[in-house]
Design a protein around this motif. Sequence first.
Motif, PDB file in Angstrom:
ATOM      1  N   THR A 281       0.983  -1.102  -0.108  1.00  0.00           N
ATOM      2  CA  THR A 281       0.080   0.091   0.066  1.00  0.00           C
ATOM      3  C   THR A 281       0.770   1.189  -0.015  1.00  0.00           C
ATOM      4  N   ARG A 282       0.555   2.076  -0.946  1.00  0.00           N
ATOM      5  CA  ARG A 282       1.540   3.364  -0.833  1.00  0.00           C
ATOM      6  C   ARG A 282       1.168   4.140   0.193  1.00  0.00           C
ATOM      7  N   THR A 284       0.277   7.995   1.637  1.00  0.00           N
ATOM      8  CA  THR A 284      -0.072   8.933   1.406  1.00  0.00           C
ATOM      9  C   THR A 284      -0.507   9.822   2.387  1.00  0.00           C
ATOM     10  N   ASP A 293       1.693  11.753  -2.425  1.00  0.00           N
ATOM     11  CA  ASP A 293       2.324  10.545  -2.387  1.00  0.00           C
ATOM     12  C   ASP A 293       3.803  10.772  -1.236  1.00  0.00           C
ATOM     13  N   THR A 297       6.215   2.618   0.233  1.00  0.00           N
ATOM     14  CA  THR A 297       5.169   1.510   0.122  1.00  0.00           C
ATOM     15  C   THR A 297       5.295   0.529   1.360  1.00  0.00           C
ATOM     16  N   ARG A 299       4.733  -2.890   2.844  1.00  0.00           N
ATOM     17  CA  ARG A 299       4.527  -4.135   2.341  1.00  0.00           C
ATOM     18  C   ARG A 299       4.566  -5.210   3.641  1.00  0.00           C
ATOM     19  N   TRP A 313      11.056   2.557   1.464  1.00  0.00           N
ATOM     20  CA  TRP A 313      11.037   4.111   1.032  1.00  0.00           C
ATOM     21  C   TRP A 313      11.766   3.811  -0.541  1.00  0.00           C
ATOM     22  N   ASP A 314      11.056   4.762  -1.204  1.00  0.00           N
ATOM     23  CA  ASP A 314      11.710   4.965  -2.509  1.00  0.00           C
ATOM     24  C   ASP A 314      13.160   5.547  -2.541  1.00  0.00           C
ATOM     25  N   SER A 318      10.410  12.037  -1.954  1.00  0.00           N
ATOM     26  CA  SER A 318       9.119  12.407  -2.699  1.00  0.00           C
ATOM     27  C   SER A 318       8.924  13.962  -2.639  1.00  0.00           C
TER      28      SER A 318
END
Length: 572
Positions: A281-282, A284, A293, A297, A299, A313-314, A318
């Motif tokens: 789930t992202r 937000t 965003d 994510t 998980r 984390w990306d 962000s």
Amino acid sequence: PSQDDWKPGDPCHCNPGRWPAASDGVCTLNDLTKCTNGCCGQGGCKGLFQTLEGGTGYWFSKLPTSVPKWSIGAVTGCYNLWSNSPLQITNNPEIRCNDLGVIVVTNRLLVPPDGFAFQTEGMLGTSWINTPIGRLNENDNRKAWTLVFDTQNFKGPVVYMLPEYWEVSGKYQGADGLLYPRQDFSNVGMNTGGWAFEIMSVPAQGHQEDGRRLIRVPQFRIPLHDERKTVLMTGFKSWKESSDIVDILEPILKGERRRLNEDRIMRKEEGITHLCNGGGTRMTLSFEGKGWDLGGTIRSFERDNVCVAEIDWDDNDSGIVECDDSECRMKAAFELRDLSISRDGGAGSIVVDHGSMMPLDEIPSKLRDRSFPQAGMEAQPGRYDRTGGDVCGAPEAEPGVMHCVQAKAGDWVGYKWYRFVDQPGLQRLNLGEQEKNYLQARIVRLHTSMAETSPLNQWLKPPDGVPDLTQVDEAMLLNPPPKFSVGYVPLVVYQGMEEPADCTHTSSTGTGNNTPDSCQDVESFQFGRRVRDCQWLASRKTRCLLPVVDDQRRRSATRVLGDLCPFTCNRC
């Protein structure tokens, strides 16, 4: 408790005359055949009757705090009653003696109504497990759901929920005169559900300049554990067999065995592992239906037969969340744009569109120097005071004596000692002498069996690979005076931002305020003479008597005993 077999005409899950059942409009005690969804309107309410919540978060009814807190949330009667501490029901300023349900077990940790505070970042281990601690006689097999903690500096049982809290409090009387629903947490098992960090309200500072509307909120920070990952939860299991805990504790409580083998309690290789749903789930941030965003994510997955949930984390930040090697931080300042206020011509009402909230790279100077609510700035809705007069007819162990400590979060906590069976939450039972003696003897045996390793009683075992555990606020940790070392418990009677005026013993840490009224002659190896005055010097695993002479010699003795204590004495 599950009510899956309910059908129209059966007793309701919730009181038909109260929310949420009353929203149906047709459901009454006199004609249950017209009731739907368990008597709770279109949404149903089988999951609302009783819940045993508890978690970390921020709520508007709490005291100002600089650290996260974990609160108990024992709910009954479809949220008609909820309890988070031994002397509080539903934030009611009055003590509702006949509805109390949180019973203190530990004599080493305070249970503050505002929640447990922590002094380090890390994972918190918690479990609600059925134990036989609160049994009133040999035939009492009701379920006493017991809270167990696992942290670096405190491990073991904390409180249990009185079965009568589920059996009586929050139920309604049917047309036949019986209390409903018949199933409750005292006689059935418990379904485990999701987890959450609950944020009920966020304080904000606002400022307007040059037509811009600016706000500042506290900065949210989330620690990183490994390679831009944050573990949120791990080790989700249940233990439902008698051999997991009941069969281990009962011989201790009955006096048939003296040594408690904590290694056998809730063993890692036993129990039922809750498997993960999988997927992600992202993350937000939403405001008035619009969102951003956050760059990560959530998980859930199975690792080494354990369910783990973590934030992945990306690689790139962000824009609203920035990460370094140790943590991720959310922006703390925003600009409100496109705010509009208009009148609905047809209904004649005012319509407010809050527009959107845009993150700012820097906190505006007009907001940077403003403080969020703290002591003395405004009324304190979370202030808790049970210091005046009699508390449910419960006799204090030290009449008129209140110990006080200041917590890491800045608030003050006052507490009093009670014999276990004399604590206020048990007075609703009107126990006879035989029942009191039975229950008191069991808690004395439990405290005695745990004393050797207390406060590090490893009932709950952390799963392999768990990040470092947190530490509870050391001000909430206690070293009981010798006369209260077994069979007695501390109850918090005050919590607020101001130090109460009637403290008789005050300390900045929980271990410093347990000076015994008197003590036997103690040989002072530091000075080679006998002294009568003494105080307790606490360490994590031992307690030693520290002679008190003059300040200079006392400081010297403190250093010497602090160095030698673990090697020279064991609970002197």
